[in-house]
Design an enzyme around this catalytic site. Structure first.
Site, mmCIF file in Angstrom:
data_model
loop_
_atom_site.group_PDB
_atom_site.id
_atom_site.type_symbol
_atom_site.label_atom_id
_atom_site.label_comp_id
_atom_site.label_asym_id
_atom_site.label_seq_id
_atom_site.Cartn_x
_atom_site.Cartn_y
_atom_site.Cartn_z
ATOM 1 N N SER A 1 -3.308 -4.045 -14.722
ATOM 2 C CA SER A 1 -2.298 -3.106 -14.277
ATOM 3 C C SER A 1 -1.185 -3.759 -13.459
ATOM 4 C CB SER A 1 -2.970 -2.026 -13.424
ATOM 5 O OG SER A 1 -3.575 -2.592 -12.265
ATOM 6 N N SER B 1 -7.078 -6.906 -13.637
ATOM 7 C CA SER B 1 -5.653 -6.591 -13.492
ATOM 8 C C SER B 1 -4.811 -7.680 -12.841
ATOM 9 C CB SER B 1 -5.484 -5.284 -12.710
ATOM 10 O OG SER B 1 -5.929 -4.192 -13.470
ATOM 11 N N LYS C 1 2.782 -5.601 -5.217
ATOM 12 C CA LYS C 1 2.416 -4.556 -6.173
ATOM 13 C C LYS C 1 2.531 -3.210 -5.471
ATOM 14 C CE LYS C 1 -1.370 -3.269 -9.327
ATOM 15 N NZ LYS C 1 -2.709 -3.656 -9.831
#
EC number: 6.3.5.7
Length: 483
Positions: free
Chosen positions: A151, A175, A76
């Protein structure tokens, strides 16, 4: 090769059925072909990936073994990667190349994992849809008109589209777990302090935690093994021994006490999801688990408490991005005030600006006691509810999300509606507990997840329950059409 799980890849590499270099080239070609329609990556690191793959093959040739040795993953894009753009999905950090690797990145690299790239995400991890990224919305591989969750939507979409077997992600209010639910993956948020946050760009420091996203509980166990552990560079890291997560996967769950909170089945829950949750309860009951209804009375206060605490911490953490110390700098400012105002106004997107303002308001004189202090008191009550529940049960089960993935753009004008989608996930962050989402079926062709919660440092228990469930269901084996 792209349909193989992390565990299958480990076995294939060990048996010399293919090399890491061959696998890496195959997956990079697949990403180049299919990712333009998904938008799961911000940066690809082909050169690094191929050099790491060759090094992993050389290590295996010298007799070294390891489940992650030569395995392709992605990070990420809020984990710092030395010399590689680390953007946090924001214009503010569009040209930032980190001078060091995050602990998670360095640990996985040392284990031999191959980094294919950096995945797309909601800007500064603020969002539940992966629509707020400066680099554009991520599409859900199960239906490209729908969101993948946020997210960590880029990591989830990349794994769901079979671009790679697993990816790192972070979870501040759901997330990891919500994107896992929306894309038919298994995602684990570890206990707060289990995985180092050093080099992980912060959103809300008391809530953020890194973890794995993969297709199976078995794969999550492998990736978590490489991520977890004490780090003296992170003051919130907890010095607790890391067990062998794969060793407990096949333990029987007969007699395991599973609590189902009555508060989770309220008017806001899609009845079709409720039915799938009940089906998963029956499956686990059939495996010998003992089901008990429990109560978490303060669950109803979680969203307002979270959306005071998280923005308050964000307003502090993001104050450093001002065009002087860090981040984007506007052109031709009239004076220092104009420099600050325009750099932040142009560098941050609308959702980040909204949360900064909410947080600054909650911390301001006259409102601190009314909002922030009260939210922290509610946080304590929520934690107490869990502690009482875990006196009676070993695991708590419920829906991961109240609804399946919505259409891209459907909630952009109504932030409250998007915030309400975090109803079932944020309590684990407020209490610091480990939580896992696993595939449990489909509604209108869109995946649905079931969430498991456990006491502190009982990630192995969550992975055990999920693995036993996955041995007796096939939801996690389904593949989106076209991928």
């Amino acid at each position: 090769m792209h349909h193989m799980t992390l565990a299958e890849i480990a076995r294939g590499l060990a048996d010399k059925k293919f090399s890491s270099e061959e696998l890496t080239k195959t997956l990079l070609a697949r990403i180049a072909e299919h990712d333009p329609k998904v938008n799961s990556f911000i940066s690809l690191t082909e050169e690094l990936a191929l050099s790491q793959a060759k090094a992993a093959d050389a290590r295996r040739a010298n007799g070294e073994q390891g489940a992650l040795l030569g395995a392709p993953i992605a990070h990420k894009d809020l984990f710092c990667t030395q010399g590689i753009r680390t953007s946090c999905g924001s214009k503010m950090l569009d040209n930032f190349k980190a001078p060091y690797d995050a602990t998670v990145v360095s640990k996985l690299a040392a284990a031999g994992a191959v980094t294919l790239g950096k995945t797309n995400m909601d800007e500064f991890a603020m969002g539940s849809a992966n629509e707020s990224s400066y680099y554009g919305a991520v599409k859900n591989p199960w239906n490209l008109d729908h969101v993948p969750g946020g997210s960590s939507g880029g990591s989830a979409a990349a794994v769901a589209a079979r671009f790679l077997p697993a990816a790192t992600a972070t979870d501040t209010g759901g997330s990891i777990r919500q994107p896992a639910a929306f894309t038919n993956l298994t995602g684990l948020k570890p206990t707060y302090g289990r995985v180092s946050r050093w080099g992980m760009i912060a959103y809300a420091s008391s809530l953020d935690q890194g973890g794995p996203l993969a297709r199976t509980a078995e794969d999550c166990a492998i990736l978590l093994q490489g991520m977890a552990g004490f780090d003296k560079q992170d003051s919130t890291s907890i010095d607790e021994p890391v067990p062998d997560y794969s060793a407990s996967l096949n333990t029987s769950i007969k007699g395991l006490r599973i609590g189902v909170p009555k508060e989770y089945f309220s008017a806001g829950l899609d009845p079709r999801i409720a039915e799938l949750v009940h089906n998963s309860v029956k499956t686990l009951e059939g495996l010998g688990a003992v089901i008990k209804e429990i109560s978490l009375p303060n669950n109803q206060h979680a969203i307002p408490a979270y959306y005071v605490i998280a923005p308050a911490e964000a307003s502090s953490n993001l104050s450093r991005f001002d065009g002087v110390r860090f981040g984007y700098r506007c052109e031709n400012p009239k004076d220092l005030t104009d420099l600050y105002k325009r750099s932040r106004g142009e560098g941050f997107g609308a959702e980040v600006q909204r949360r900064i303002m909410v947080g600054a308001y909650a911390l301001s004189a006259g409102y601190y006691d009314a909002y922030y202090l009260k939210a922290q008191k509610i946080r304590r009550l929520i934690k107490n509810d869990f502690m009482a529940a875990f006196e009676e049960v070993d695991v708590i089960l419920g829906p991961t999300t109240p609804n399946p993935a919505w259409k891209i753009g459907a909630k952009t004008g109504d932030p409250i509606a998007e915030y309400l989608e975090d109803l079932y996930t944020i309590t684990a962050n407020l209490a610091g507990l480990p939580g896992l989402s696993m595939p449990a079926g489909f509604v209108d062709g869109l995946p649905v997840g079931v969430q498991l919660l456990a006491p502190y440092f009982q990630e192995g228990r969550l992975l055990n329950v999920a693995h036993q469930y996955q041995l007796n269901t096939d939801w996690h084996t389904r593949t989106p059409t076209g991928f």
